[in-house]
Design a protein around this motif. Structure first.
Motif, short mmCIF file in Angstrom:
data_model
loop_
_atom_site.label_atom_id
_atom_site.label_comp_id
_atom_site.label_asym_id
_atom_site.label_seq_id
_atom_site.Cartn_x
_atom_site.Cartn_y
_atom_site.Cartn_z
N ASP A 90 8.76 -30.26 33.94
CA ASP A 90 8.85 -31.61 33.37
C ASP A 90 7.80 -31.87 32.29
O ASP A 90 7.73 -32.98 31.77
CB ASP A 90 8.77 -32.67 34.47
CG ASP A 90 7.45 -32.63 35.22
OD1 ASP A 90 6.66 -31.69 34.97
OD2 ASP A 90 7.22 -33.51 36.06
N LYS A 109 7.90 -33.93 27.07
CA LYS A 109 8.33 -34.34 28.41
C LYS A 109 9.68 -33.75 28.78
O LYS A 109 10.56 -33.59 27.93
CB LYS A 109 8.45 -35.86 28.47
CG LYS A 109 7.42 -36.54 29.37
CD LYS A 109 7.65 -38.02 29.44
CE LYS A 109 8.59 -38.41 30.57
NZ LYS A 109 8.61 -39.87 30.78
N GLY A 110 9.87 -33.42 30.05
CA GLY A 110 11.17 -33.04 30.58
C GLY A 110 11.45 -33.88 31.80
O GLY A 110 10.83 -34.93 31.99
N LYS A 111 12.36 -33.42 32.63
CA LYS A 111 12.66 -34.16 33.87
C LYS A 111 12.83 -33.11 34.97
O LYS A 111 13.66 -32.21 34.85
CB LYS A 111 13.94 -34.98 33.69
CG LYS A 111 14.22 -35.90 34.86
CD LYS A 111 15.51 -36.67 34.61
CE LYS A 111 16.17 -37.03 35.91
NZ LYS A 111 17.62 -37.12 35.80
N GLN A 112 12.03 -33.24 36.01
CA GLN A 112 12.02 -32.24 37.06
C GLN A 112 13.34 -32.22 37.84
O GLN A 112 14.03 -33.22 37.95
CB GLN A 112 10.87 -32.53 38.02
CG GLN A 112 10.36 -31.27 38.71
CD GLN A 112 9.04 -31.50 39.41
OE1 GLN A 112 8.70 -32.62 39.76
NE2 GLN A 112 8.28 -30.43 39.59
N GLY A 172 18.17 -31.91 35.81
CA GLY A 172 16.89 -32.15 35.16
C GLY A 172 17.00 -31.93 33.66
O GLY A 172 18.10 -31.75 33.12
#
Lengths: 421, 421
Positions: free
Chosen positions: B280, B213-216, B225
Motif C-alpha cells: 500500500d 499510495k496503494g491499497k492493501q 487492492g
C-alpha cells in the motif's frame, strides 16, 4: 432420517449458550504458533467427553520434515501436539475427516483491538477474539455437530475422524503429519471461514524471490551503470503478461466471478540504498497462485521459463540472468470436481437448513485441504462460518448464528455421508 | 613574464619530494566530516609559513543555517574551522579565489583497502589514501603554486584568497559560510579531480523522494487492492520521459560528448513487506541533475508538474496523488561561459605546460563552484589533478605527476590573472 435430523437440530438449538461458552474458552486460550497446547487441551477434553478414541502426538521426524510438501520455519514441534479423535462407525458407511487447525496468527498491533485479543467478548451476537473466525468458530461447529449426533443417540455407519491440527498458518505441517500417520477417508470437510460458501476447489500458492543484477555508477553519470530497477521493471511487465496468459486458460465456471483466478502478486520490491547511485541489485518478492488442477512444479517452471525468455531478449539480462528462488511458505491447491457426491450431500444439507441453494466457488486461498487432497488423495470441501476478511484483522469476530447453522448443516451432512443405523 | 614562469616551474620541479611529503602528511590526518581540525591545522601552518594573513573561524549562526542554499545534516560545526589565507596583492590586478575542501568521505569497507586508508603510501608514482584524489591532491597543487610564486620572490598585483573549507561533501556549508563572510573575487579555481579537464559548467543536483499510495489486499485477491508498485512504475516511466525532454533542450557544445547531460537517477525503490500482500506504499528516492543555466526551483517545479500531469491521467493516482519531497543534499550548478577570460588564461597556461590544448567540458557533478558562482557571483573554473572514478572508492590514489603539473598550470594562471609587478 427426518427424525434424526430433527433431533440434532433441536439439540444444537437447545445447547447454544453452552456452545458459546465453549467457543469462548477455546478463544481465550490464545494459540499463536508454538503455544497451541492449552487450547488443544480443551479440544481434547471435549473429544474424550464424547467418547472418541484419541490419538495425541507431537509431530516431527524425518519422514515429515523431508517430505517434499513439508513447509515450516520450525523443525521442533515439541509440547504442542496434533490431536485426532476417532468416532468408529458401525460399519458399511463412508468415512469422513473433519479437519480444523488450532493455530492462530499473531495479534498484530494491540492498540488496534477494542477488547483484549483473547477476551472472547460476546456482544450483539458476535464473539470477538483472535482465532474466533480463523478457525475456532468452525472447529466448534464440527464438535457441536458431533455432540448433537452422539448425544441424540444416533449411530453412524462410517467412521468420523476429527482432527485438530497445528501449523496450518505456516503451510500445513500438522495436517501433513496426520496424512503421513495414515489418516485418510472417503471425504473431508474443513470449516475455514468461507462465509458459508462451498469451496470444492482452492487456489494454491507459493512464494518466490527474484534477484536482478545491475551495475553500480554515480547518479550524475548514470549512463555508465545499469539500473537494477529498470531491469526489474522489464521482469515485472513479463510477470503481468504471464499472469494474463495463465488466467486466460482457466475456464472452470467456479472461477467465473473471480477477476483473476490465480493471481501473481508482487508483494515486495526493494532496490538501492543511495539516491545518487545507480542500484546494482533489485529484489522482487511475490506470491504465485496455483490452479486447482496444476502441479506446483508446473507453475514454477512456467514462471522461470517466462523470465528466462524475456531475459534472452535483453542484452544485459541475457548476460546477467535473474535468479529465481522459491522460499518461505507454499500451499497446495485443492481440486474436487463439482459433481462429486460430497458436494451434493453438503448442498442438500445446506438447503434443508437454509432453504436456499449454496454458493459454490473456487477459493482465492489455499487451506490444509490441498494437502489432504493432493497428498492424502481425500476429496475435500472447504465450508464454514465466518468471513475471510475478518480472519487476520484486528477485532476479529464471528457471527454466532453462522457457527450454529454450520453445525446443523455439517451434522446433517455427516449423517447423510456416513449413513446412520 | 617568461623569467617568472621559468622560476616557478623550476621551483616546483626542485621541491617535488617536499610536496609529496606534505601531501602525505595531509592525507595521514584523516578528515572525515566532523574530524577536519588536524588536517586543517597542517594547511593553516603552511599558509602562515607563506606569510598569508589568516582568517580562521568556526562556521555557523543563523545567517548561515537559515540561508536558502544551506544544506547539511549538522547544525554544530564547533572545533573544525574554515581557514582562509589572504595573499594581498600590490594593487591594480584581478583577484582570485583558490578553493579546496578539506573534508573527505567515509572509508567504507576497510577490507577493500590494500593499505590503511590514511597511510599516504607512495608506490609507482601514486599516493594512496582517502582524500588523496578528493581533493587533498588538488589543494596541495594550489599551495605548491603559491609557494613557488612567493618563494621565487614574485609579487602579484591582484589579491589571492586561498580557502580550505569544510563540509563540501554534504552540500557546501563551508564555502557558503566563506561567501557570506564576504569573500568574493574576480575569478576562482577549484582543483577538484577533473582529470586535468576544465569544467567551466557543472551539473547541479538535488535529491527527491516520492511517496506513492496503494491499497492493501491479500495477494490471492490482489484485484481487491491497488499495488503501490504498479502505480510507482507509471511514475518511473514518466520520470524517464521527463529526463528525455529535459536533456533534449540542452544544446551547449560542452555537453556534446555526454550521453545524458542532466540525468534523473532513481537510486532507491522500496515497497511492501510481505510477498502475499498487495503493497500500500512505495517510496522512490533519486537524484535530479540540474542544468548550469537552470534554477533549482525550475527543476523542482518541472518534476512535480510532470508527476501531477501523469497522475491526472490515472484514476487512482488522481485521487491519491504522489507526494514529492526534496530532502538531503543539494548542490547548485555552476555556469561560466566558455569565452570568459578566466577560461582563456587557464587554457593558455595549460598549453604552455602540457603543449596540448585542454579538454573543456561540463561536469557530471557539482562542486562548491555552484555556491561561489550562483551565491557569490564569482566566475569559477573547476580544474584539477586526479580521476573522478577514484574519488569515493577504496584504494583511492592520485598520480603525483598530475599534482605537480596542475601546480605549474595554476601558478602560471595566477600570475597571468592577477598580474605581476
Amino acid at each position: 432420517m427426518e427424525e434424526e435430523k430433527r433431533k440434532v437440530r433441536e439439540y444444537i438449538l437447545r445447547h447454544q449458550s453452552k456452545g458459546v461458552r465453549y467457543l469462548q474458552r477455546v478463544v481465550q486460550e490464545g494459540s499463536i504458533r508454538g503455544q497451541e497446547s492449552s487450547a488443544q487441551a480443551i479440544i481434547i477434553e471435549k473429544c474424550r467427553e464424547l467418547g472418541m478414541t484419541m490419538d495425541i502426538w507431537e509431530i516431527g521426524g524425518e519422514s515429515l520434515t523431508n517430505h517434499p510438501v513439508f513447509c515450516s520455519d520450525r523443525n521442533d514441534f515439541k509440547g504442542n501436539p496434533n490431536a485426532v479423535g476417532i468416532l468408529k462407525g458401525a460399519g458399511g458407511g463412508r468415512s469422513l475427516i473433519l479437519n480444523g487447525h488450532i493455530d492462530v496468527v499473531p495479534v498484530g498491533d494491540l492498540n488496534s483491538w477494542e477488547h483484549d485479543p483473547f477476551s472472547g467478548h460476546v456482544e450483539s451476537g458476535k464473539l470477538y477474539g483472535r482465532g474466533s473466525t480463523d478457525m475456532k468458530g468452525g472447529t466448534i461447529s464440527l464438535l457441536l455437530a458431533l455432540e448433537a449426533i452422539i448425544n441424540s443417540g444416533i449411530t453412524l455407519k462410517g467412521d468420523v475422524i476429527f482432527q485438530s491440527v497445528i501449523e496450518e498458518e505456516s503451510g500445513g505441517a500438522g495436517t501433513l503429519a496426520a496424512v503421513l500417520r495414515g489418516y485418510k477417508a472417503d471425504g473431508a470437510i474443513i470449516p475455514e471461514p468461507t462465509n458459508m460458501k462451498f469451496f470444492p476447489k482452492q487456489q494454491g500458492s507459493m512464494w518466490f524471490r527474484i534477484k536482478v543484477k545491475g551495475k553500480q555508477a554515480h547518479g550524475g553519470t548514470r549512463y555508465e551503470g545499469v539500473s537494477a530497477i529498470e531491469k526489474a521493471e522489464i521482469l515485472l511487465q513479463e510477470i503481468r503478461n504471464l499472469e494474463n496468459k495463465r488466467n486466460s486458460r482457466i475456464t472452470d465456471s467456479l472461477f467465473s466471478s473471480i477477476p483473476i483466478p490465480i493471481p501473481i502478486n508482487i508483494g515486495k520490491f526493494s532496490s538501492g540504498s543511495w539516491p545518487s547511485s545507480v542500484p546494482d541489485i533489485a529484489i522482487i518478492e511475490g506470491r504465485m497462485g496455483v490452479a486447482p488442477d496444476e502441479t506446483m512444479e508446473h507453475a514454477k517452471q512456467e514462471l522461470e521459463q517466462a523470465l528466462q525468455e524475456t531475459s534472452n531478449g535483453d542484452s544485459w539480462l541475457k548476460e546477467n540472468p535473474p535468479i529465481v528462488e522459491w522460499f518461505g511458505a507454499s500451499w497446495l491447491p485443492g481440486d474436487l470436481e463439482i459433481h462429486h457426491d460430497l458436494v451434493r450431500v453438503l448442498s442438500e444439507s445446506f438447503t434443508e437448513v437454509k432453504s436456499i441453494s449454496p454458493i459454490i466457488e473456487a477459493s482465492p486461498w489455499a487451506t490444509d485441504g490441498g494437502i489432504l487432497n493432493k497428498v492424502g488423495g481425500v476429496p475435500v470441501v472447504v465450508f464454514g462460518p465466518g468471513v475471510t476478511k475478518m480472519a487476520h484483522d484486528a477485532n476479529e469476530y464471528i457471527e454466532l448464528k453462522d457457527v450454529f447453522e454450520a453445525a446443523e448443516i455439517i451434522a446433517i451432512a455427516i449423517m447423510k455421508w456416513c449413513g446412520t443405523e
